[in-house]
Design a protein around this motif. Structure first.
Motif, PDB file in Angstrom:
ATOM      1  N   LEU A  93      23.807  -9.957 -31.757  1.00  0.00           N
ATOM      2  CA  LEU A  93      24.250  -8.679 -32.321  1.00  0.00           C
ATOM      3  C   LEU A  93      23.150  -7.951 -33.087  1.00  0.00           C
ATOM      4  N   ASP A 106      20.564  -5.198 -31.402  1.00  0.00           N
ATOM      5  CA  ASP A 106      20.787  -3.748 -31.388  1.00  0.00           C
ATOM      6  C   ASP A 106      20.514  -3.127 -32.757  1.00  0.00           C
ATOM      7  N   HIS A 158      21.883  -4.129 -35.644  1.00  0.00           N
ATOM      8  CA  HIS A 158      23.027  -4.215 -36.556  1.00  0.00           C
ATOM      9  C   HIS A 158      22.751  -5.202 -37.693  1.00  0.00           C
ATOM     10  N   LYS A 206      24.905  -9.729 -23.487  1.00  0.00           N
ATOM     11  CA  LYS A 206      24.897  -8.311 -23.111  1.00  0.00           C
ATOM     12  C   LYS A 206      26.321  -7.755 -23.111  1.00  0.00           C
ATOM     13  N   ARG A 242      27.619  -7.425 -26.804  1.00  0.00           N
ATOM     14  CA  ARG A 242      27.029  -6.276 -27.494  1.00  0.00           C
ATOM     15  C   ARG A 242      27.663  -4.976 -27.016  1.00  0.00           C
ATOM     16  N   ASN A 255      29.855  -2.487 -29.509  1.00  0.00           N
ATOM     17  CA  ASN A 255      29.423  -1.093 -29.682  1.00  0.00           C
ATOM     18  C   ASN A 255      30.491  -0.115 -29.194  1.00  0.00           C
TER      19      ASN A 255
END
Length: 125
Positions: free
Chosen positions: A22, A25, A27, A110, A113, A117
């Motif tokens: 996570l 990205d 975050h 993948k 995530r 999102n």
């Protein structure tokens, strides 16, 4: 955009893996080892999403989700339940407590995530 995501899982290796996936990205990840610690964090903070393991000591993901969905400040925060059980009983229980999604172990980074999102962005619109 960077989001704050609460991850609650009693397995240190799973927590670390989720943090790595996570945070890729950008975050901010707050990782806790059980349901009690998750509720302690939620007393003072409102994350953008929560990823809760279904089976944890002290309080499971179902119970945390159920409590969160009854609190006005947290009600709209997406909750994803993490489980190794892919059965009707687990899916029904997740629906009953108001979970926004279920993520099954073993998981794809993948895919996870993207789902996180997508849920956060849908709530922000």
């Amino acid at each position: 955009m960077a989001y704050t995501i609460l991850v609650a899982d009693d397995e240190p290796a799973i927590r670390t893996m989720l943090e790595v996936i996570l945070s890729a990205d950008g975050h901010d990840i707050v990782a806790v080892p059980d349901g009690k610690m998750a509720l302690e964090f939620l007393k003072e903070h409102t994350p953008d999403a929560m990823l809760l393991d279904v089976k944890m000591p002290f309080m499971d993901g179902f119970e945390i989700c159920s409590r969160v969905k009854r609190i006005k400040r947290l009600r709209d925060t997406p909750v994803l339940l993490l489980t190794g059980f892919d059965d009707d009983q687990t899916r029904d229980h997740a629906k009953l407590v108001g979970a926004d999604d279920i993520v099954y172990k073993p998981l794809s980074g993948k895919n996870l995530r993207g789902r996180v999102n997508q849920l956060i962005e849908a709530r922000r619109r």
